[in-house]
Design a protein around this motif. Structure first.
Motif, PDB file in Angstrom:
ATOM      1  N   CYS A  11      13.204  23.082 -16.502  1.00 26.32           N
ATOM      2  CA  CYS A  11      13.766  21.989 -15.587  1.00 26.32           C
ATOM      3  C   CYS A  11      13.144  20.591 -16.176  1.00 26.32           C
ATOM      4  O   CYS A  11      11.995  20.593 -16.727  1.00 26.32           O
ATOM      5  N   CYS A  14       9.478  20.100 -14.917  1.00 22.96           N
ATOM      6  CA  CYS A  14       8.520  20.663 -15.955  1.00 22.96           C
ATOM      7  C   CYS A  14       8.601  20.397 -17.131  1.00 22.96           C
ATOM      8  O   CYS A  14       7.184  20.119 -17.669  1.00 22.96           O
ATOM      9  N   CYS A  43      14.899  27.484 -15.120  1.00 20.27           N
ATOM     10  CA  CYS A  43      13.359  27.236 -15.782  1.00 20.27           C
ATOM     11  C   CYS A  43      12.543  28.226 -15.747  1.00 20.27           C
ATOM     12  O   CYS A  43      12.377  29.030 -14.659  1.00 20.27           O
ATOM     13  N   CYS A  46       9.219  27.358 -13.246  1.00 22.14           N
ATOM     14  CA  CYS A  46       9.383  27.243 -11.969  1.00 22.14           C
ATOM     15  C   CYS A  46      10.352  27.931 -11.173  1.00 22.14           C
ATOM     16  O   CYS A  46      10.695  28.157 -10.171  1.00 22.14           O
ATOM     17  N   PHE A  50      12.248  23.254  -7.836  1.00 20.54           N
ATOM     18  CA  PHE A  50      12.401  21.937  -7.550  1.00 20.54           C
ATOM     19  C   PHE A  50      13.743  21.390  -6.950  1.00 20.54           C
ATOM     20  O   PHE A  50      13.743  20.375  -6.640  1.00 20.54           O
TER      21      PHE A  50
HETATM   22 ZN   LIG Z   1      10.558  23.966 -13.615  1.00 17.73          ZN
END
Ligand SMILES: [Zn+2]
Ligand SMILES: [Zn+2]
Length: 366
Positions: A11, A14, A43, A46, A50
């Motif tokens: 993402c 990141c 992602c 993560c 987010f």
């Molecule tokens: Zn991420």
């Protein structure tokens, strides 16, 4: 150079965190794909956490709204697998000088929360909120409040200390209404109840500057005490007072922290009954008494100073002593216990009994 064939979706959060530094960007070019080019991508590190920040901020708000606070801090417990993947990417691409995922996530959540409630993140905050992604729970803890105050004891039928709640052993539970005590008929119980009502806390611990018998009165300005108010929901409140037939709680104010050691002096009046008839002259020996000595549980020698001493004969078998002594002076034992050198019965060669003793003044020496 090692060649990496696997492609990773990251993402933008990141990606920016890891590859913003030029050197990192060079080593990673053509290998990492931004999910910007693939809006439905997930992602690798993560799992798009987010994207859900607003939702976490709302959850935090739901628990924080019950607290009064002007500063906060957020703590995160994130899934180990997420940290592993972050480490994996960092070592595979030999990334340097990057922030960890947890740091970045915390910063973003704190920023959003701060904006929502218009208060600031702080290193010594009023409220700490821990977001546990492993267990999917939120924990809150507010900063302890310390109170100094005094109590006057007007009754010979209430005791100082309260019996702790047997269910939680004083830590506070539903059964004791988060007071940590079983009832509130003692001095301690009344102090706790009074403070709990004002601060809505999880538990309250009290340190007294000395103690007294159930039958003793504490007059004058009263006995000082310190209260530790754990996890209060209310912080800004007018400090309460209590004044009834049995006791008075007054002079409360908020202090920065509990003093670790408190030295004090007590002015105490002891009413004494003698076995044999006593004459005024028998008591003259008391004017030479400057200290007593006794051995503590650890066999250490204790010396307590008598700063002043007066007496008055009441009848031919009763008299009283008014004295100012060091804190921790064993008043009842001083009357007739052989572990105290010298004790009163020995000094006047007449077996004495304590009828009662009352405190007139307790002075802290800070
Ligand atoms: Zn991420
Ligand atoms: Zn309890």
């Amino acid at each position: 150079m090692m060649s990496i064939t696997t492609k990773y979706d990251l993402c933008s959060n990141c990606y920016d965190r890891l590859f913003k530094i030029k050197k990192n960007l060079v080593s990673a070019r053509n290998i990492i794909r931004l999910s910007l080019s693939n809006p439905n991508g997930i992602c690798y590190i993560c799992k798009n956490i987010f994207k859900n920040l607003e939702c976490y901020v709302d959850k935090i708000f739901e628990v924080a709204k019950y607290y009064e606070f002007s500063t906060f801090s957020i703590g995160l417990i994130i899934k180990p697998s997420m940290i592993d993947r972050d480490d994996d990417i960092r070592s595979k691409f030999k990334l340097i000088g990057t922030y960890g995922l947890k740091y970045n996530l915390n910063r973003e959540i704190s920023k959003l929360f701060s904006r929502k409630i218009k208060s600031k993140a702080d290193i010594s905050p009023d409220l700490v909120i821990t977001l546990d992604f492993r267990k999917n729970v939120l924990l809150t803890r507010s900063k302890t409040i310390y109170i100094y105050g005094k109590y006057v004891k007007k009754s010979r039928s209430i005791q100082q200390k309260q019996i702790v709640c047997i269910t939680c052993n004083g830590t506070g539970c539903k059964l004791c209404n988060y007071t940590g005590i079983s009832e509130s008929n003692s001095i301690g119980g009344k102090i706790i109840k009074l403070l709990h009502n004002n601060f809505i806390s999880t538990a309250i611990k009290i340190n007294y500057v000395g103690g007294e018998d159930k039958s003793s009165l504490v007059l004058g300005n009263g006995r000082p005490f310190f209260a530790k108010i754990i996890n209060p929901k209310i912080r800004n409140t007018a400090l309460p007072k209590l004044d009834d037939k049995k006791m008075k709680i007054h002079d409360l104010h908020i202090i920065k922290h509990m003093p670790s050691k408190i030295a004090f002096k007590s002015k105490v009046k002891i009413k004494i009954l003698t076995e044999k008839i006593i004459h005024c002259d028998d008591l003259n020996i008391l004017s030479s008494l400057k200290s007593i000595k006794f051995y503590g549980v650890d066999n250490n020698e204790n010396v307590k100073i008598i700063h002043s001493l007066d007496w008055k004969l009441l009848t031919n078998t009763t008299f009283y002593i008014l004295m100012i002594v060091d804190g921790g002076f064993p008043i009842k034992k001083f009357i007739n216990d052989n572990s105290i050198t010298p004790n009163l019965s020995y000094l006047i060669q007449n077996t004495c009994k304590c009828i009662n003793y009352d405190y007139y003044e307790i002075t802290m020496m800070l």
